[in-house]
Design a protein around this motif. Sequence first.
Motif, PDB file in Angstrom:
ATOM      1  N   PHE B  10     -35.615  -9.482 -28.964  1.00 18.00           N
ATOM      2  CA  PHE B  10     -34.355  -8.994 -28.393  1.00 18.00           C
ATOM      3  C   PHE B  10     -34.529  -7.571 -27.866  1.00 18.00           C
ATOM      4  N   LEU B  11     -35.187  -6.740 -28.663  1.00 18.40           N
ATOM      5  CA  LEU B  11     -35.440  -5.361 -28.253  1.00 18.40           C
ATOM      6  C   LEU B  11     -36.268  -5.340 -26.972  1.00 18.40           C
ATOM      7  N   ALA B  12     -37.311  -6.175 -26.972  1.00 26.23           N
ATOM      8  CA  ALA B  12     -38.198  -6.227 -25.808  1.00 26.23           C
ATOM      9  C   ALA B  12     -37.406  -6.630 -24.569  1.00 26.23           C
ATOM     10  N   GLN B  13     -36.538  -7.622 -24.748  1.00 29.39           N
ATOM     11  CA  GLN B  13     -35.760  -8.086 -23.612  1.00 29.39           C
ATOM     12  C   GLN B  13     -34.818  -6.985 -23.100  1.00 29.39           C
ATOM     13  N   SER B  14     -34.199  -6.249 -24.054  1.00 31.04           N
ATOM     14  CA  SER B  14     -33.291  -5.171 -23.657  1.00 31.04           C
ATOM     15  C   SER B  14     -34.026  -4.127 -22.835  1.00 31.04           C
ATOM     16  N   LEU B  15     -35.223  -3.752 -23.309  1.00 28.61           N
ATOM     17  CA  LEU B  15     -35.984  -2.731 -22.585  1.00 28.61           C
ATOM     18  C   LEU B  15     -36.353  -3.220 -21.191  1.00 28.61           C
ATOM     19  N   ARG B  16     -36.772  -4.485 -21.145  1.00 29.62           N
ATOM     20  CA  ARG B  16     -37.202  -5.045 -19.880  1.00 29.62           C
ATOM     21  C   ARG B  16     -36.049  -5.061 -18.866  1.00 29.62           C
ATOM     22  N   ILE B  17     -34.878  -5.429 -19.367  1.00 33.12           N
ATOM     23  CA  ILE B  17     -33.711  -5.469 -18.480  1.00 33.12           C
ATOM     24  C   ILE B  17     -33.321  -4.055 -18.024  1.00 33.12           C
ATOM     25  N   SER B  18     -33.598  -3.083 -18.899  1.00 37.25           N
ATOM     26  CA  SER B  18     -33.172  -1.708 -18.583  1.00 37.25           C
ATOM     27  C   SER B  18     -33.967  -1.072 -17.452  1.00 37.25           C
ATOM     28  N   ILE B  19     -35.208  -1.526 -17.277  1.00 34.91           N
ATOM     29  CA  ILE B  19     -36.078  -0.835 -16.315  1.00 34.91           C
ATOM     30  C   ILE B  19     -35.463  -0.730 -14.919  1.00 34.91           C
ATOM     31  N   TRP B 129     -50.901  -4.678 -20.289  1.00 40.76           N
ATOM     32  CA  TRP B 129     -51.934  -3.954 -21.010  1.00 40.76           C
ATOM     33  C   TRP B 129     -52.017  -4.616 -22.381  1.00 40.76           C
ATOM     34  N   THR B 130     -53.209  -4.853 -22.857  1.00 40.18           N
ATOM     35  CA  THR B 130     -53.296  -5.709 -24.045  1.00 40.18           C
ATOM     36  C   THR B 130     -53.702  -4.973 -25.316  1.00 40.18           C
ATOM     37  N   PHE B 131     -53.487  -3.650 -25.334  1.00 45.55           N
ATOM     38  CA  PHE B 131     -53.910  -2.956 -26.545  1.00 45.55           C
ATOM     39  C   PHE B 131     -52.990  -3.236 -27.734  1.00 45.55           C
ATOM     40  N   LEU B 132     -51.784  -3.746 -27.469  1.00 43.68           N
ATOM     41  CA  LEU B 132     -50.902  -4.103 -28.583  1.00 43.68           C
ATOM     42  C   LEU B 132     -50.369  -5.513 -28.351  1.00 43.68           C
ATOM     43  N   PRO B 133     -51.178  -6.503 -28.583  1.00 45.52           N
ATOM     44  CA  PRO B 133     -50.767  -7.859 -28.217  1.00 45.52           C
ATOM     45  C   PRO B 133     -49.535  -8.360 -28.965  1.00 45.52           C
ATOM     46  N   ALA B 134     -49.257  -7.741 -30.133  1.00 44.89           N
ATOM     47  CA  ALA B 134     -48.104  -8.215 -30.899  1.00 44.89           C
ATOM     48  C   ALA B 134     -46.794  -7.807 -30.232  1.00 44.89           C
ATOM     49  N   LEU B 135     -46.841  -6.731 -29.473  1.00 43.53           N
ATOM     50  CA  LEU B 135     -45.620  -6.237 -28.850  1.00 43.53           C
ATOM     51  C   LEU B 135     -45.825  -6.211 -27.336  1.00 43.53           C
ATOM     52  N   PRO B 136     -45.699  -7.330 -26.687  1.00 40.51           N
ATOM     53  CA  PRO B 136     -46.035  -7.395 -25.263  1.00 40.51           C
ATOM     54  C   PRO B 136     -45.259  -6.404 -24.402  1.00 40.51           C
ATOM     55  N   ILE B 137     -44.017  -6.098 -24.798  1.00 40.41           N
ATOM     56  CA  ILE B 137     -43.240  -5.191 -23.956  1.00 40.41           C
ATOM     57  C   ILE B 137     -43.897  -3.821 -23.879  1.00 40.41           C
ATOM     58  N   LEU B 138     -44.554  -3.408 -24.977  1.00 39.58           N
ATOM     59  CA  LEU B 138     -45.195  -2.096 -24.963  1.00 39.58           C
ATOM     60  C   LEU B 138     -46.453  -2.104 -24.106  1.00 39.58           C
ATOM     61  N   GLY B 139     -46.852  -3.287 -23.689  1.00 47.28           N
ATOM     62  CA  GLY B 139     -47.973  -3.361 -22.765  1.00 47.28           C
ATOM     63  C   GLY B 139     -47.519  -3.342 -21.314  1.00 47.28           C
ATOM     64  N   ASN B 140     -46.257  -3.069 -21.117  1.00 47.19           N
ATOM     65  CA  ASN B 140     -45.710  -3.082 -19.758  1.00 47.19           C
ATOM     66  C   ASN B 140     -45.872  -1.721 -19.100  1.00 47.19           C
ATOM     67  N   PRO B 141     -46.728  -1.615 -18.083  1.00 46.47           N
ATOM     68  CA  PRO B 141     -46.953  -0.316 -17.455  1.00 46.47           C
ATOM     69  C   PRO B 141     -45.668   0.309 -16.896  1.00 46.47           C
ATOM     70  N   PHE B 142     -44.732  -0.514 -16.435  1.00 48.34           N
ATOM     71  CA  PHE B 142     -43.497   0.024 -15.875  1.00 48.34           C
ATOM     72  C   PHE B 142     -42.667   0.766 -16.916  1.00 48.34           C
ATOM     73  N   LEU B 143     -42.741   0.294 -18.149  1.00 55.62           N
ATOM     74  CA  LEU B 143     -41.978   0.946 -19.203  1.00 55.62           C
ATOM     75  C   LEU B 143     -42.514   2.358 -19.423  1.00 55.62           C
ATOM     76  N   PHE B 144     -43.830   2.464 -19.459  1.00 59.08           N
ATOM     77  CA  PHE B 144     -44.434   3.785 -19.630  1.00 59.08           C
ATOM     78  C   PHE B 144     -44.141   4.678 -18.434  1.00 59.08           C
ATOM     79  N   CYS B 145     -44.213   4.062 -17.293  1.00 56.01           N
ATOM     80  CA  CYS B 145     -43.940   4.780 -16.063  1.00 56.01           C
ATOM     81  C   CYS B 145     -42.517   5.355 -16.090  1.00 56.01           C
TER      82      CYS B 145
END
Lengths: 501, 299
Positions: B10-19, B129-145
């Motif tokens: 749910f958290l991942a989805q919220s972040l993804r929608i927020s971008i 980015w696959t350094f944290l495979p358990a949390l795919p959203i944190l592998g999203n370059p756009f989020l970091f950007c």
Amino acid sequence: MYAVEMQHITKRFGHFTANHQVDFQVHEGEIHALIGENGAGKSTLMRILYGFYTPDAGQIYINGREVKIQKPSDAITLGVGMVHQHFMLIPPLTVTENIILGKEETNRLGILNLPLAAKQLTELSQTYRLHIDPSAKIEQVSIGFQQRIEILKILYRNAQIIILDEPTPILTPQEIDDLFKVLLQLKSEGKTIILITHKLSEVMTISNRITIMRHGKIVGTRETKSTTQTELARLMIGEEIGPPISKRPFIAHKDILIMEQVSAKGDRGVLAVRNVSLNVKEGEIIGIAGVEGNGQSELVQVIAGLRPFQVGEISIGSHSLSPTHGHQALAHIPEDRLRFGLILDFTLQENLILGRQQELRFRHYYFLQDSETRSYSSELIHSFDIRPEELSLPARNFSGGNQQKIVVARELSKNVPLIVASQPTRGLDIRAIDFIHNSLISERNKGKAILLVSSDLGEILKLSDRIAVMYEGEITKVFLTADTDEREIGMYMTGAKKKSA
Amino acid sequence: MLESILNIAFLAQSLRISIPYALPALGATFSERGGVVNIALEGILLISAFATTVGVFYTESVLVGILCGISAGILTALFHSIVSVTFKADQIVSGIGINLFALGITKFFCQLIFNSSSNSARIVGLEQWTFLPALPILGNPFLFCTLFLLLISHFTLFRTRFGLRLRAVGEHPEAADTLGISVDKMRHIGVLLSGAFTGLAGAWLALDQHSFTDGMAAGRGFIALAAMIIGKWTPIGAVAASLLFGFAESLSLVLQEQSNVAQLIQMIPYLLTMIILCGFIGRATAPAADGIPYEKESA
């Protein structure tokens, strides 16, 4: 060689010529006063020198060298600085940010070094005894403080030629003294100062030379020590102003406005009008004197029905006023004509019948009667000398004096027994002031009751039959004008003398 | 019910929608701080999503696609700034014009290139980015950007010469003018920045969905504008408000699955906007000269 020489400057705005073939010279290291009526073209000329306007024709020389000044940054580079009549300060920013804007202290990445800037400003402000707090925000500081910021802005840019556009009307007498001390110090350092004003007494005190403008042209330059205020006034206006209409003795004693023990709250919720009892009779002008902010504005709003009152009774003629509702039985010339007197985007014709559009003569069922309104408006324009005579021009496009004449024309032609005039001539030129004064006196002579509020004591003394002084919301004294003078009224205005029990 | 909200997905989805809310909202702070209202965000989002799709379609390169998206965003914003800054036209009208234009032109070229006015072909998407495979959203370059741009934006707006001048121009252009600052130049830059940020968001939309579909901005530009206002014209506030909207939308998605009044629940994010605007946030004060073309007074 002159510090500033402007030759054959012409500037037009549409069909209006603001400056026509103007030649203007200023010596290095002098205080040069540029005087003239509102709209004479003084500010336009100086805004050209500052690069805010580009002239249609003419040349500018700084220290003998011809220069092209096309934008303010050109002028700043040439060492020209200007304090504008309406301060150019940005309210949400700090004092430091406002001063350094455009000439910021930064590192190579463009990152601001505010502490360094604040330190420089503190030193600068100490040198000129212009006390400021660099970290304050503009919205929190007084008008006098704001002006010190504007002057520091110029000194921070190390200007050698300093223009001040009407710096004094907003200042208290004490602040004016301080300002003049600073100007003299700057002059002693060899800086050149151009002072725009229309207060002749100030000109005589501080300037070395004086240039007079009228209708966009230079009408003369004088050495201050070899001229007089009378000569300057004549040059500014171009003619002598006739004596005012004389007051007809009026003997009827019917009270028109009656106020009994009226108290009302101000915007902050505390009482701004305290226990005021005052009667205005027909054929009488009562002047309310007082330092601004002592409840005069609130009192006028209460009488005009724009502000509820908490205690007391008010009646106009035989009508008693409800504490919370407005009414129609008075003419009101409001203090702030731009906000309350006019609708700036409406035409002259519309503004002249504003509030009266319901009257049968101006409407036919639900439609405005254009032809009737037109002929009515034309009459008013003629008798109140409103210029230009263009019925369909928006009020915004008239000069300050003519805007006020529109308000005065509309209000004075209402068939009502009471006129309330608040600061009726503020910011106007001599001719418009004279016209409005005569209009008020002739209404008085017709038997109207007039309540006049003004911060200009001279105006109060000239027009009023009786003078009431207001201090901290109370009427502390009522004089017959013949029995008093400026000095005595001043004592009551400042609270040095209070109500005799 | 609660467990469907309190989890990582749910958290991942919220972040993804927020971008796609947060990026245009950040951009809009620059535009509006400089005094130009940019309701063209919606159209810019759409055009840049399309440009990204086309870029990726022809080159198979995500990076080229992103650059196409950003360039298209800047170009569209340039149109807005020329109309509203150079020619002093009404900023709202210009914005509406661009939004309508965007709907039409994307459809037209979609038909031309993909033989369908409603859908593009499928394109490759973003690699995680696959350094944290358990949390795919944190592998999203756009989020970091987005996070990085948030920090940069805040710093730029409040600590640099550029930011000071931009804010000055949005509050009191005449004062800035008298100090030798070019009002028009600062305003152009502010609008172009909003175009670049929004272009990046458009790229994200296309890459996230692996295609362009007609009208895919779906009001996000307007929500971003609302987020910027609720965030009181500050980068941090704008992003925080975007997260709130992302959360609300995510919530409505979850609730829709469990409910038979899905359409009503879809309104949650919009209702939230209005309720927050009505009072919870206090009086929002826009830059004083926001939306007002700057012209030197005559006489």
